[in-house]
Design a protein around this motif. Sequence first.
Motif, short mmCIF file in Angstrom:
data_model
loop_
_atom_site.label_atom_id
_atom_site.label_comp_id
_atom_site.label_asym_id
_atom_site.label_seq_id
_atom_site.Cartn_x
_atom_site.Cartn_y
_atom_site.Cartn_z
N GLY A 161 -42.49 13.55 16.47
CA GLY A 161 -43.92 13.31 16.55
C GLY A 161 -44.28 12.00 15.87
O GLY A 161 -43.52 11.47 15.06
N GLY A 167 -47.00 10.35 13.43
CA GLY A 167 -48.06 10.62 12.47
C GLY A 167 -48.88 9.38 12.19
O GLY A 167 -48.37 8.26 12.21
N HIS A 173 -46.11 13.72 20.96
CA HIS A 173 -46.68 14.54 19.90
C HIS A 173 -47.36 13.60 18.92
O HIS A 173 -46.73 12.73 18.32
N ASP A 233 -49.72 13.46 15.49
CA ASP A 233 -50.09 14.25 14.32
C ASP A 233 -51.14 13.49 13.52
O ASP A 233 -50.90 12.41 13.03
N THR A 244 -51.53 17.68 17.09
CA THR A 244 -51.66 18.43 15.85
C THR A 244 -52.75 17.77 15.01
O THR A 244 -52.79 16.55 14.90
N THR A 245 -53.62 18.58 14.44
CA THR A 245 -54.52 18.10 13.39
C THR A 245 -54.55 19.15 12.30
O THR A 245 -54.02 20.25 12.46
N LYS A 246 -55.14 18.77 11.18
CA LYS A 246 -55.09 19.64 10.01
C LYS A 246 -56.48 19.82 9.42
O LYS A 246 -57.27 18.88 9.37
#
Length: 118
Positions: free
Chosen positions: A18, A20, A43, A45, A73-75
């Motif tokens: 991924g 980032g 991917h 992030d 993806t996130t947080k």
Amino acid sequence: MKTHRVPLNDGTTIPQLGFGVLFVPDGETEDVVGTALDVGYRHIDTAQLYHNEAGVGRALARSGLPREELYVTTKLHNGYHEPARATASLSESLDRLGLDHVDLFLIHWPLPTLYNGD
């Protein structure tokens, strides 16, 4: 670049590699993520805490790639762990990303003492 996908317990798969975007300023994120997508990353992030979800969203939209080819993806920001706040926070992330769903939504890191151990 063809990225190997790893199976998850729910039957879905996640790209093993991924990209980032920690420390990428939002104003640069669209171009940086666009380049990552151009060379084959699928991917991406990000996180609410990185303040660059909007730039990621612009890059995803500009890429023209089908959504099913992407894994995002996130947080969750650490101040929003309570259920109602988490739900609202996810909705805000989706708006910034310009998506109707993310593939993985993580608690950035657990803070049980902040929420009475809950």
